[in-house]
Write an enzyme that holds these catalytic residues in place. Sequence first.
Site, PDB file in Angstrom:
ATOM      1  N   SER A 146       0.808  -1.222   0.000  1.00  0.00           N
ATOM      2  CA  SER A 146       0.000   0.000   0.000  1.00  0.00           C
ATOM      3  C   SER A 146       0.836   1.264   0.000  1.00  0.00           C
ATOM      4  CB  SER A 146      -0.946  -0.047   1.187  1.00  0.00           C
ATOM      5  OG  SER A 146      -1.698  -1.223   1.054  1.00  0.00           O
ATOM      6  N   ARG A 161       7.539   6.160  -4.532  1.00  0.00           N
ATOM      7  CA  ARG A 161       8.125   6.735  -3.319  1.00  0.00           C
ATOM      8  C   ARG A 161       7.466   6.083  -2.119  1.00  0.00           C
ATOM      9  NH1 ARG A 161       4.192  10.558  -4.648  1.00  0.00           N
ATOM     10  NH2 ARG A 161       5.474  11.388  -6.299  1.00  0.00           N
ATOM     11  N   ASP A 199      -4.061  -1.589  -1.209  1.00  0.00           N
ATOM     12  CA  ASP A 199      -5.105  -1.955  -0.233  1.00  0.00           C
ATOM     13  C   ASP A 199      -6.492  -1.428  -0.624  1.00  0.00           C
ATOM     14  OD1 ASP A 199      -4.301   0.657   0.293  1.00  0.00           O
ATOM     15  OD2 ASP A 199      -3.968   0.372   2.434  1.00  0.00           O
TER      16      ASP A 199
HETATM   17  C1  GLC Z   1      -0.831   5.755   1.425  1.00  0.00           C
HETATM   18  C2  GLC Z   1      -0.312   4.965   0.234  1.00  0.00           C
HETATM   19  C3  GLC Z   1      -1.447   4.319  -0.532  1.00  0.00           C
HETATM   20  C4  GLC Z   1      -2.351   3.528   0.414  1.00  0.00           C
HETATM   21  C5  GLC Z   1      -2.829   4.414   1.547  1.00  0.00           C
HETATM   22  C6  GLC Z   1      -3.701   3.673   2.544  1.00  0.00           C
HETATM   23  O1  GLC Z   1      -1.544   6.836   0.957  1.00  0.00           O
HETATM   24  O2  GLC Z   1       0.426   5.813  -0.609  1.00  0.00           O
HETATM   25  O3  GLC Z   1      -0.938   3.454  -1.532  1.00  0.00           O
HETATM   26  O4  GLC Z   1      -3.426   2.999  -0.295  1.00  0.00           O
HETATM   27  O5  GLC Z   1      -1.701   4.950   2.231  1.00  0.00           O
HETATM   28  O6  GLC Z   1      -3.035   2.627   3.147  1.00  0.00           O
END
Ligand code: GLC
Length: 467
Positions: A146, A161, A199
């Site tokens: 995520s 990143r 996620d």
């Molecule tokens: C951050 C991550 C994203 C993820 C979110 C929730 O924003 O960059 O990819 O879905 O957290 O976990």
Amino acid sequence: MSIAERAQQIVKEFELTPEQLNACVDHFIWATEHGLRHHTDLGMPMIPTYVTSIPTGKEKGTFLAADLGGTNFRVCSVNLHGDSTYALVHNKWPVPRELMSGKCDDFMGWLTDRLEEFLKEHHSEHYSQENCQWGDHLFKMGFTFSFPVDQTGMNRGTLIRWTKGFDIKDAVGKDVCQLFQSAINKRKLPVFVAALVNDTVGTLMSRSYTKAEEGRTLIGCIFGTGTNGAYSEKIKAIPKFNIVAHPEITSKIMVINTEWGSFDNRLKFIPSNRFDQELNLHTPNPGYHMFEKRISGMFLGELLRLCLVELQKDGLLFGAADRIDKTINALETPWSVDSSFPSKIHGDTTTELLGTESIVRQLLGYATTLEQRKAIQAIAKAIGRRGAHLSAVPLAGLILHTHALEKFEGNIDIGADGSVVEFYPHHEEMIREALRWTKIGDQENRITIGLARDGSGVGAALCALVA
Ligand code: GLC
């Protein structure tokens, strides 16, 4: 100035008017369309995920899911029964802090060790103790990762990143699936990383699988340590996705991972006060994910801590004589309080605010007067309310962008997961209040928001299945 007056000034700094909110929604719709057209650095990433179908609830089989979301790593084995139900076993480990900013090899090695531990505990039927070897069965696994990834295939994607406090420098720009797969191969584990899953995509998939009967799930979203959302888009409305290069894709839709945490990184429309700016300076990704930094669990506690530090400097609370426990240094330590701190204070309904008294004492080590606690609560509520109101922006933005209210009859369903949406008091209520301020107005009552627990487990399994 009294502490009550001082607190009111700070509360004002966290206010968001309906006009400001609507300007954010309009800009969100623009940013959505812009991101579907262009690869941008500062803009909203709008990442095509290669997921081209939404579950119907009839999917079947056993799949693994590995879930790296923020503070924890989880491995699950999911048995989809084909009737919208499933059985799931999982193990969960906190990610050691030193690994979060260490070397990529060590990190991948640690993930793989946990995966092996899980397989030995739950799938020993495929392991021969005699030869110390795994048999022929190959598990397909969905890897819920995520973080912003530039996805180049169902199980391919390079890390753009890190967010949420991770900072493993030598992983940036690399394919995270390949890194995981080669660590797995080194250990000779019978696992194929079949899908790379955000996620939010997992949440959209699992909500669609479990609630298939109740109609269409438009958005899968997370309001937890971080915040983000996914929805399905018409491929022809994604000009930056080169469909000609992918003759294998015949479907008309593709799920988009918006990475809305990066909405309005330029701060043209979202509010930005002194505390937001101070907080941003002390993150590993200053200038990025600016929207997330006003909303999600990782930041709400820190915002409150910064406000309290200011009140202390002004001599309005936490004097030397109020210190009860000298071993606790949380007030001086950045990132030491998470969202459960403002959340418990926000939800404290006792007349003397004794809940607040106890949590401030436990977490920060200070005694407080009722007047001080009222001030702390007013600020906590202002931070939480602004976060929840802002959370309505991407939801309204996507509902309006997709014209879902006109296109579909009945309810528009949103699957949500994460500690903030699950535990922050009145979070949904505050989101709904802000939704009614937007063009959605009274139609807000057609929107259902349901907790999609296990999105990252069940959803990843569903992605591994369709991969
Ligand atoms: C951050 C991550 C994203 C993820 C979110 C929730 O924003 O960059 O990819 O879905 O957290 O976990």
